[in-house]
Design a protein around this motif. Structure first.
Motif: not given
Ligand code: TXE
Length: 501
Positions: A207-212, A61-64, A55-58
């Protein structure tokens, strides 16, 4: 979430930060994080597995690929990073207390570290709009230029000894370059990364640029390294885990940078300023309870001053005040976690079995001021041979091996005779010797008449088994960029299509 006082009866419960939201693990599971001074749990952290990582990587990826982030002007990215630096500065004291609660390092050290961390966000924020390709003159009829582009989703996996600093060394250049990040802090020290994510949100990152994500290495960390959308892994930790991560990432042809362990020689020549060198030796191994990758764990002392130097060193180290790391009076705190405590004590037994002499410490610290914490006495061994395990393997604790040498040749030979090559110290008043030693020592950093200095401006990384790539300094941003070559034909006619040119 707030800074917890030590007498809190209730465990602080944290959530992870994924796609701009605060979430529990999909499984609902959590694990305890312990306070090394009391040896008791103080917080609960989500136990992420492969699904959480996905979920975090997806999200990253969406944010990228879409939304605000890839369209943002690099100067705006820089401004966001500087805003984040300001927020860390405003929250430095609170974050430092959380770090101490989780990893037991001294408040004096962690407060200093937290006050310094903003500089990375300012420095790399400043670099964000200075990522420039150049026009290349080629032998073809074409206008040719290069562009430096971000890689995509970067995984940042960090260790417990300086949690936010080590995460920052990865996050600041990765974000400045335009990547998105999934950060996995060490399972022993997750709290500060989650508190930090709050500041990322406040700074205004999309949202999604930095996930922990928080969890254990073999389940959460492994899933992150294996994830096909992760393009780069930046890791700080042990050489064994680093090797494993390198092999795993190789299967996905991912970029990797590794900051691993060390067995650094701190070399004292007879012509040194002895007061400074004694302090340098102590700072090299007893500061941070020896839990730093750059620990000067092998003290090489020129034979003619060996006995005098050891006597002064022991006297100085003996006076170190142990106790509560939250007190600004304390000089040596506990070991961060129980397995590490057992490992350090195990190495002390190994050294004794190898026939060394114990001139200070040599076991658990059972002093009233140490309470129930995981404390090890500052320990100094003499009579160590460089071939012994205690001189070859990373202990990561307050354990110093003293090895005598006769001349420069022997100092270099012993200094370099280890698998690692992270750092080295040289104590001498002779500038010629200092320069020659800095050339000949196989280490990513050589300090002369100082030890443990680091800066956001100065490259940091290892030779040999100490790692790959460099963090800090202008070049660190290249670890998070890839080069694209652009060709625009200026030819008056399309050349023969069957011939390469
Ligand atoms: O480190 P690891 P640990 C040394 C120190 C210590 C030993 C073990 O000697 O005793 O390492 O400590 C994650 N895929 N150093 O277990 O295993 C893990 O969750 C992906 C020296 O803490 O290196 C954590 O976030 N990730 C070092 C990070 O890797 C994985 C600093 C570091 O864990 C993973 C720390 C996997 N398969 C420890 N397995 C230094 N020199 O700075 C683990 N991780």
């Amino acid at each position: 979430m707030s800074s917890p006082a030590r007498d809190d009866a209730e465990l602080v419960t944290y959530q992870m930060h994924v796609d701009g939201k605060w979430v529990d693990a999909v499984s609902g599971e959590r694990f305890e994080s312990h306070d090394p001074f009391t040896a008791k749990p103080w917080s609960l952290v989500p136990r992420a597995g492969a699904e959480d990582v996905d979920r975090a990587v997806q999200a990253a990826q969406r944010a990228f690929t879409g939304g605000e982030w890839p369209r943002m002007h690099p100067s705006q990215r820089g401004a966001l990073l500087r805003r984040l630096g300001d927020l860390v500065a405003e929250n430095a004291e609170r974050l430092a207390h959380i770090e101490v609660r989780d990893n037991g390092k001294l408040i004096s050290e962690m407060a200093g570290q937290l006050r310094y961390i903003p500089q990375w966000y300012y420095y790399f924020g400043g670099l964000a709009d200075k990522i420039e390709g150049h026009v290349v003159t080629t032998d073809k009829a074409a206008f040719t230029f290069t562009r430096h582009e971000p890689l995509g989703v970067c995984a940042a996996i960090s260790a417990w000894n300086s949690p936010l600093l080590l995460a920052t060394w990865k996050l600041a250049p990765a974000l400045a370059a335009g990547n998105t990040v999934v950060l996995k802090p060490s399972e022993y020290t997750s709290a500060s990364a989650l508190e930090f994510a709050r500041l990322v949100e406040q700074a205004g990152f999309p949202p999604g640029v930095v996930n922990v994500v928080t969890g254990f290495g073999p389940e959460c960390g492994q899933a992150l390294v294996e994830h096909p959308l992760v393009r780069k892994v930046a890791f700080t930790g042990s050489d064994r885990t680093g090797e494993h991560i390198y092999a795993t990432a190789a299967r996905g042809l991912k970029r990797v940078s590794l900051e691993l362990g060390g067995k650094s020689p701190n070399i004292v020549f007879a012509d040194c300023n002895m007061d400074d060198a004694v302090k340098g030796a102590v700072s090299g191994i007893f500061a941070a309870t020896g839990q730093t990758c750059i620990a000067g764990s092998r003290l090489l002392v020129q034979r003619q001053i060996h006995d005098q130097f050891v006597e002064r060193l022991v006297a100085f180290a003996r006076s170190a005040r142990m106790g509560d790391p939250m007190s600004t009076e304390t000089q040596v705190g506990p070991v961060t976690n129980l397995p590490q405590y057992e490992k350090v004590l195990g190495y002390i037994d190994v050294a004794k079995g190898e026939g060394v002499q114990t001139v200070l410490g040599g076991g658990k610290a059972e002093r009233p001021e140490c309470g129930d914490g995981w404390f090890v006495e500052p320990t100094i061994f003499t009579g160590v041979r460089n071939s012994m395990r205690i001189a070859q393997e990373e202990v990561f604790g307050p354990v110093l091996s003293v090895i005598p040498f006769d001349d420069d040749e022997e100092a270099v030979a012993i200094g370099n005779d280890v698998a690692f090559g992270l750092a080295a110290g040289v104590w001498t008043q002779d500038i010629r010797r200092a320069l020659l030693m800095s050339e000949r020592l196989q280490a990513g950093t050589v300090w002369v008449n100082t030890y443990r200095a680091v800066s956001y401006q100065m490259p940091f990384g290892g030779f040999k088994r100490s790692g790959l790539g460099r963090e800090n300094g202008q070049d660190a941003i290249k670890e998070y960029l890839q080069t694209k070559s652009v060709w625009i034909s200026t030819a008056s006619e399309v050349p023969n299509p069957f011939v390469m040119r």
